[in-house]
Design a protein around this motif. Structure first.
Motif, PDB file in Angstrom:
ATOM      1  N   ASP A  97       0.815  -1.221   0.000  1.00 39.45           N
ATOM      2  CA  ASP A  97       0.000   0.000   0.000  1.00 39.45           C
ATOM      3  C   ASP A  97       0.845   1.266   0.000  1.00 39.45           C
ATOM      4  O   ASP A  97       0.306   2.373   0.136  1.00 39.45           O
ATOM      5  CB  ASP A  97      -0.921   0.008   1.229  1.00 39.45           C
ATOM      6  CG  ASP A  97      -1.909  -1.154   1.222  1.00 39.45           C
ATOM      7  OD1 ASP A  97      -2.365  -1.522   0.116  1.00 39.45           O
ATOM      8  OD2 ASP A  97      -2.201  -1.696   2.301  1.00 39.45           O
ATOM      9  N   ASP A 135       2.582   4.547  -1.019  1.00 41.64           N
ATOM     10  CA  ASP A 135       2.314   5.511  -2.083  1.00 41.64           C
ATOM     11  C   ASP A 135       3.335   6.643  -2.041  1.00 41.64           C
ATOM     12  O   ASP A 135       4.190   6.711  -1.145  1.00 41.64           O
ATOM     13  CB  ASP A 135       0.882   6.057  -1.999  1.00 41.64           C
ATOM     14  CG  ASP A 135       0.584   6.783  -0.689  1.00 41.64           C
ATOM     15  OD1 ASP A 135       1.524   7.327  -0.068  1.00 41.64           O
ATOM     16  OD2 ASP A 135      -0.588   6.813  -0.272  1.00 41.64           O
ATOM     17  N   VAL A 182       5.978   3.136  -7.327  1.00 43.34           N
ATOM     18  CA  VAL A 182       5.652   4.471  -6.806  1.00 43.34           C
ATOM     19  C   VAL A 182       6.907   5.314  -6.581  1.00 43.34           C
ATOM     20  O   VAL A 182       6.818   6.535  -6.445  1.00 43.34           O
ATOM     21  CB  VAL A 182       4.857   4.369  -5.488  1.00 43.34           C
ATOM     22  CG1 VAL A 182       3.530   3.672  -5.718  1.00 43.34           C
ATOM     23  CG2 VAL A 182       5.670   3.647  -4.413  1.00 43.34           C
TER      24      VAL A 182
END
Length: 315
Positions: free
Chosen positions: A63, A65, A110
């Protein structure tokens, strides 16, 4: 080069799953990227710092970012880290994110949009030609005064560092067969296991001959390998030993304190001041990019003025 014997505890905030990811990343850096042991260790520490922060925030790696990456980088800046360290940390995390996305540990890369801070433009200490000569003359005198093979080793090693501009890690990684006294060349293995031949002059050749012919045999022990420079116990010389030698000699000679990288920079600067072109200095230093050489060296005002006067039609 294998890191199998050097696996470490990555930190209290790193889960078992993340440890497995880091181990796989280390193998990638070692086997696919062919990075040095030192660089791999540094990259693992950098990525561990990021994973520790994710753990504290309750965020899974998948997850991650860009905002979390930027928050992590700001935290590093607030701790007062040098820009060069921050730039390396960004490079490490970018490399990690690219690898992790391809390996399926993250949904996307990312880190590709994480910008690195501009590096400091501070130049390392550079010795003048006279100061470099004084430093090396002191090393020669100490080698000649006594019957200590270590003093001869130090003289030869410092002469070669200045004569060739090689990195201290490259120098201590050479073997006897890498030195050609007749041609006065040294074969070194640089970053990415790339080999290059660098020349050296008569003074360095004289010091190296004294070391190889008279002093090195006295430090050889059972099991000693082919290392060009040996420690007192017969193993390959530790670069930290040379750093200590250089600091002590600089203080005794009354010149600016510097590390072995300062001798490398001095060599490059003196080559440029003597009329060498950037491409030649690039080859000597083993830089993959000329831009690296341009950042690493600087042009003295005197040489800039002389070049301008010679080249400009209205100088």
């Amino acid at each position: 080069m294998s890191l199998d014997g050097e696996r470490r505890a990555y930190g209290d905030g790193v889960s078992t799953d993340d440890e497995q990811v880091l181990d796989a990343f280390a193998r990638h850096l070692e086997l696919q990227r062919n990075l040095s042991r030192h660089t791999i260790r540094a990259y693992l520490g950098d990525v561990t710092s990021l994973l520790d922060q994710l753990h504290e925030a309750g965020v899974a790696l998948r997850d991650l970012d860009l905002n979390q990456l930027r928050t992590w980088l700001v935290g590093q800046q607030r701790r007062g880290m040098a820009r060069s360290t921050l730039a390396r940390r960004v490079a490490a995390v970018r490399t990690f994110c690219t690898w992790a996305a391809r390996a399926g540990h993250m949904g996307s890369d990312v880190g590709a949009r994480l910008r690195s801070p501009r590096p400091d433009r501070h130049l390392p200490v550079v010795l003048g030609v006279d100061d470099a000569a004084s430093l090396l003359e002191l090393a020669r005198e100490r080698a000649a005064d006594g019957d200590d093979p270590v003093q001869v080793r130090d003289w030869a090693a410092l002469e070669l560092l200045y004569a060739t501009g090689v990195r201290v890690g490259e120098l201590v990684g050479t073997d006897v067969g890498d030195a050609d006294l007749g041609e006065r060349t040294l074969r070194v293995t640089g970053k990415g296991d790339k080999q290059r031949m660098v020349p050296f002059g008569v003074p360095a050749g004289r010091a190296l001959a004294a070391w190889l012919e008279q002093s090195r045999p006295r430090l050889v022990r059972p099991g000693t390998g082919a290392a060009l420079f040996l420690g007192v116990r017969g193993g390959r010389l530790d670069p930290r030993t040379l750093r200590g030698v250089l600091h002590r000699l600089a203080a005794e000679a009354g010149v600016h304190d510097l590390a072995p990288h300062g001798l490398r920079h001095s060599a490059a600067t003196h080559l440029l001041a003597g009329g060498s072109d950037l491409r030649t200095v690039q080859e000597v230093l083993g830089h993959a990019s000329l831009a690296t050489t341009q950042r690493y060296t600087h042009v003295t005002p005197e040489r800039l003025r002389a070049a301008y006067t010679q080249a400009h039609p209205r100088a």
